[in-house]
Scaffold this motif. Structure first.
Motif, PDB file in Angstrom:
ATOM      1  N   GLY A   1       0.782  -1.222   0.000  1.00 43.14           N
ATOM      2  CA  GLY A   1       0.000   0.000   0.000  1.00 43.14           C
ATOM      3  C   GLY A   1       0.814   1.271   0.000  1.00 43.14           C
ATOM      4  N   CYS A   2       2.115   1.193   0.093  1.00 40.66           N
ATOM      5  CA  CYS A   2       2.970   2.384   0.062  1.00 40.66           C
ATOM      6  C   CYS A   2       3.268   2.779  -1.388  1.00 40.66           C
ATOM      7  N   THR A   3       3.646   4.012  -1.560  1.00 40.82           N
ATOM      8  CA  THR A   3       4.124   4.475  -2.859  1.00 40.82           C
ATOM      9  C   THR A   3       5.643   4.389  -2.888  1.00 40.82           C
ATOM     10  N   PRO A   4       6.238   4.279  -4.079  1.00 43.62           N
ATOM     11  CA  PRO A   4       7.704   4.265  -4.144  1.00 43.62           C
ATOM     12  C   PRO A   4       8.343   5.485  -3.500  1.00 43.62           C
ATOM     13  N   ARG A   5       7.733   6.656  -3.672  1.00 43.90           N
ATOM     14  CA  ARG A   5       8.332   7.872  -3.099  1.00 43.90           C
ATOM     15  C   ARG A   5       8.370   7.798  -1.573  1.00 43.90           C
ATOM     16  N   GLU A   6       7.350   7.169  -0.954  1.00 35.71           N
ATOM     17  CA  GLU A   6       7.335   7.071   0.506  1.00 35.71           C
ATOM     18  C   GLU A   6       8.517   6.259   1.014  1.00 35.71           C
ATOM     19  N   LEU A   7       8.825   5.148   0.326  1.00 32.63           N
ATOM     20  CA  LEU A   7       9.949   4.321   0.760  1.00 32.63           C
ATOM     21  C   LEU A   7      11.271   5.036   0.544  1.00 32.63           C
ATOM     22  N   ILE A   8      11.390   5.749  -0.586  1.00 34.50           N
ATOM     23  CA  ILE A   8      12.640   6.456  -0.882  1.00 34.50           C
ATOM     24  C   ILE A   8      12.899   7.550   0.145  1.00 34.50           C
ATOM     25  N   TRP A   9      11.881   8.381   0.425  1.00 34.78           N
ATOM     26  CA  TRP A   9      12.085   9.485   1.368  1.00 34.78           C
ATOM     27  C   TRP A   9      12.224   8.975   2.800  1.00 34.78           C
TER      28      TRP A   9
ATOM     29  N   GLU B   1      13.774   6.174   3.652  1.00 32.16           N
ATOM     30  CA  GLU B   1      15.159   5.738   3.786  1.00 32.16           C
ATOM     31  C   GLU B   1      16.101   6.935   3.815  1.00 32.16           C
ATOM     32  N   GLN B   2      15.821   7.948   3.004  1.00 34.15           N
ATOM     33  CA  GLN B   2      16.659   9.149   3.029  1.00 34.15           C
ATOM     34  C   GLN B   2      16.610   9.825   4.400  1.00 34.15           C
ATOM     35  N   GLY B   3      15.420   9.816   5.018  1.00 34.50           N
ATOM     36  CA  GLY B   3      15.272  10.442   6.326  1.00 34.50           C
ATOM     37  C   GLY B   3      15.615   9.525   7.488  1.00 34.50           C
ATOM     38  N   ARG B   4      16.048   8.284   7.159  1.00 36.81           N
ATOM     39  CA  ARG B   4      16.428   7.307   8.180  1.00 36.81           C
ATOM     40  C   ARG B   4      15.294   7.050   9.172  1.00 36.81           C
ATOM     41  N   VAL B   5      14.093   6.889   8.609  1.00 38.24           N
ATOM     42  CA  VAL B   5      12.934   6.542   9.415  1.00 38.24           C
ATOM     43  C   VAL B   5      12.332   5.256   8.842  1.00 38.24           C
ATOM     44  N   PRO B   6      11.545   4.507   9.637  1.00 41.82           N
ATOM     45  CA  PRO B   6      10.959   3.252   9.132  1.00 41.82           C
ATOM     46  C   PRO B   6       9.981   3.486   7.989  1.00 41.82           C
ATOM     47  N   ASN B   7       9.787   2.453   7.179  1.00 41.20           N
ATOM     48  CA  ASN B   7       8.773   2.515   6.131  1.00 41.20           C
ATOM     49  C   ASN B   7       7.394   2.630   6.756  1.00 41.20           C
ATOM     50  N   PRO B   8       6.466   3.312   6.068  1.00 40.95           N
ATOM     51  CA  PRO B   8       5.094   3.391   6.602  1.00 40.95           C
ATOM     52  C   PRO B   8       4.448   2.011   6.693  1.00 40.95           C
ATOM     53  N   ILE B   9       3.539   1.872   7.653  1.00 41.30           N
ATOM     54  CA  ILE B   9       2.742   0.658   7.801  1.00 41.30           C
ATOM     55  C   ILE B   9       1.279   1.081   7.831  1.00 41.30           C
TER      56      ILE B   9
ATOM     57  N   TRP C   1       9.558  -2.977   8.481  1.00 44.35           N
ATOM     58  CA  TRP C   1       9.788  -3.794   7.290  1.00 44.35           C
ATOM     59  C   TRP C   1      10.604  -2.991   6.286  1.00 44.35           C
ATOM     60  N   TYR C   2      11.186  -3.684   5.320  1.00 48.78           N
ATOM     61  CA  TYR C   2      11.950  -3.010   4.283  1.00 48.78           C
ATOM     62  C   TYR C   2      11.759  -3.740   2.969  1.00 48.78           C
ATOM     63  N   TYR C   3      12.094  -3.065   1.898  1.00 48.86           N
ATOM     64  CA  TYR C   3      11.970  -3.634   0.547  1.00 48.86           C
ATOM     65  C   TYR C   3      13.359  -3.650  -0.079  1.00 48.86           C
ATOM     66  N   ASP C   4      13.721  -4.785  -0.694  1.00 51.39           N
ATOM     67  CA  ASP C   4      15.003  -4.848  -1.391  1.00 51.39           C
ATOM     68  C   ASP C   4      14.862  -5.708  -2.633  1.00 51.39           C
ATOM     69  N   ASP C   5      15.976  -5.897  -3.337  1.00 53.31           N
ATOM     70  CA  ASP C   5      15.956  -6.659  -4.589  1.00 53.31           C
ATOM     71  C   ASP C   5      16.227  -8.138  -4.368  1.00 53.31           C
ATOM     72  N   GLY C   6      16.220  -8.583  -3.100  1.00 54.99           N
ATOM     73  CA  GLY C   6      16.463  -9.983  -2.821  1.00 54.99           C
ATOM     74  C   GLY C   6      17.890 -10.417  -3.090  1.00 54.99           C
ATOM     75  N   GLY C   7      18.838  -9.477  -3.112  1.00 55.26           N
ATOM     76  CA  GLY C   7      20.228  -9.828  -3.377  1.00 55.26           C
ATOM     77  C   GLY C   7      20.532 -10.053  -4.854  1.00 55.26           C
ATOM     78  N   TYR C   8      19.561  -9.730  -5.733  1.00 55.83           N
ATOM     79  CA  TYR C   8      19.749  -9.960  -7.170  1.00 55.83           C
ATOM     80  C   TYR C   8      19.336  -8.684  -7.899  1.00 55.83           C
ATOM     81  N   PRO C   9      20.256  -7.693  -8.047  1.00 53.13           N
ATOM     82  CA  PRO C   9      19.895  -6.399  -8.615  1.00 53.13           C
ATOM     83  C   PRO C   9      19.613  -6.469 -10.108  1.00 53.13           C
ATOM     84  N   LEU C  10      19.131  -5.351 -10.654  1.00 53.78           N
ATOM     85  CA  LEU C  10      18.774  -5.290 -12.075  1.00 53.78           C
ATOM     86  C   LEU C  10      19.962  -5.603 -12.972  1.00 53.78           C
ATOM     87  N   ILE C  11      21.141  -5.125 -12.620  1.00 55.16           N
ATOM     88  CA  ILE C  11      22.321  -5.365 -13.448  1.00 55.16           C
ATOM     89  C   ILE C  11      22.627  -6.851 -13.545  1.00 55.16           C
TER      90      ILE C  11
END
Length: 326
Positions: free
Chosen positions: A55-63, A65-73, A110-120
Motif C-alpha cells: 500500500g505504500c508508494t515508491p516515493r514514501e519508501l525512498i524518502w 530511507e533518506q530520512g532514516r525513518v521506518p517505512n510506513p505501515i 519492514w523493508y523492501y530490497d531486490d532480494g540480493g539480485y539487482p537489475l544489473i
C-alpha cells in the motif's frame, strides 16, 4: 546497491523516457509533448500505491530511507505480513494493531530490497559472476604476494568439488501426500526424510547465555516437512539439495532468511579473502551458492511461515527454561 548504481538507474529511466518519446514521435511529431507525457507516467509511478509495497508508494519508501525513518505501515495492509495462522504470529499481529490504534511505535518495521539480485545481474549475469570471482582471486593473489609464501595450513581436508544442481521433481499431488499422512504408520519416505533432516539441520534457540544452535528433533523434522510442503515448497527437491551439500550441518536460518544469510556470507568472503586459504574460501563459496539455491527452492511465503515456526520453537525453549529455573 552502490551509490553509483542508484545514480545510473536514474539515468537509465531518463534514457528510456527520451528513447520512447523519440519512437512515439516519429519524424513530424511533438517530441517535447511526448517527453512530458512520459514524465507524467513516471511521476504517477512514484506517487501510486503498490500492492507489493503493502500500500505504500515508491516515493514514501525512498524518502523514508533518506530520512532514516521506518517505512510506513498501513493498518489495512498489516495482515499481508502475517500470512500464517500460528498463535505466535497472530499474537504479534494483535499487538501491532493495538499499538497502531493507540498511536504508539509498534517496534516492528519492514523493508523492501531486490532480494540480493539487482537489475544489473539480470541483464549482465556474466558480469555479476565475474565481479565476485575476480575480486576474490585478486585479493587472494595480493595477500599471497605480500606474504611471500603459501597460505598457512588449516589442518582441514581440501574442499570437495561442489555446485548446486537442478533437481527434476516428481512431487506428489496434495491428495497423494495427504493419503500418506493418513496411513496407520508414518510413510517410509517421510520417515527417512525426517531422519535425514534430524541429522543435518541446526535450529537456532535462545538460552540464558544467548542464542545457540541445536540439532532439530525427529518430531520437529516431521512437522517442518509437512509445513514446508503445505507452503508450496518442492520438498523432494529441497531434500536432494541438502543431501548433495558436502558439509554436515545446515542452519535453518539459511532457509528462513536466505537473502540475509547470503549477504553475510558474501561479506565474510570479502573480509576473509586476504587471510584464509583458497580451500577455506572455496568452502565459503559453496555455502553461498547453496544458500542462493535455497532462496529459489523456498518461496517468500514459505520463508515467512518458517520464521513463525522458528519463533514457536524459540517460545517453547523459553518456557522450558523458565520452568527449569522455578
Amino acid at each position: 546497491m552502490s551509490i553509483q548504481e542508484a545514480a545510473l538507474y536514474g539515468d537509465l529511466v531518463l534514457y528510456l523516457r527520451d528513447r520512447a518519446a523519440d519512437l512515439l514521435t516519429g519524424e513530424d511529431g511533438d517530441l517535447e509533448g511526448q517527453q512530458e507525457r512520459l514524465d507524467r507516467i513516471i511521476r504517477d509511478w512514484f506517487f501510486t500505491p503498490q500492492d507489493r509495497l503493502h500500500g505504500c508508494t515508491p516515493r514514501e519508501l525512498i524518502w523514508a530511507e533518506q530520512g532514516r525513518v521506518p517505512n510506513p505501515i498501513y493498518p489495512e495492509h498489516l495482515e499481508e505480513f502475517f500470512v500464517d495462522d500460528c498463535p505466535i504470529c497472530q499474537a504479534e499481529l494483535d499487538d501491532l494493531k493495538a499499538a497502531m490504534e493507540a498511536d504508539e511505535d509498534p517496534g516492528w518495521h519492514w523493508y523492501y530490497d531486490d532480494g540480493g539480485y539487482p537489475l544489473i545481474a539480470r541483464y549482465d549475469p556474466e558480469g555479476w559472476d565475474e565481479c565476485w570471482a575476480d575480486e576474490m582471486e585478486a585479493d587472494v593473489e595480493e595477500w599471497q604476494t605480500d606474504q611471500g609464501d603459501a597460505p598457512p595450513e588449516t589442518g582441514l581436508p581440501a574442499a570437495e568439488a561442489y555446485a548446486p544442481f537442478p533437481v527434476p521433481s516428481d512431487k506428489a499431488t496434495p491428495e497423494e501426500f495427504m493419503a500418506r499422512l493418513r496411513q496407520p504408520w508414518v510413510d517410509p519416505r517421510l520417515h527417512q526424510a525426517a531422519e535425514m533432516l534430524a541429522e543435518r539441520l541446526d535450529c537456532p534457540e535462545p538460552s540464558p547465555l544467548g542464542l545457540r544452535y541445536r540439532r532439530i528433533r525427529y518430531e520437529e523434522a516431521l512437522s517442518l516437512l509437512i509445513g514446508l510442503y503445505e507452503q508450496g515448497v518442492d520438498v523432494e527437491g529441497l531434500l536432494a539439495q541438502i543431501e548433495a551439500f558436502p558439509y554436515q550441518y545446515i542452519a535453518l536460518d539459511w532457509l528462513s532468511q536466505p537473502a540475509e544469510s547470503a549477504a553475510w556470507l558474501v561479506e565474510a568472503i570479502e573480509r576473509e579473502a586476504a587471510q584464509s586459504s583458497e580451500s577455506e574460501i572455496d568452502r565459503m563459496r559453496h555455502h553461498r551458492d547453496f544458500v542462493f539455491m535455497l532462496s529459489r527452492l523456498v518461496p517468500p511465503g514459505a520463508q515467512l511461515w518458517l520464521r513463525g515456526w522458528l519463533d514457536a520453537v524459540a517460545h517453547g525453549a523459553l518456557v522450558r527454561a523458565v520452568e527449569d529455573d522455578t
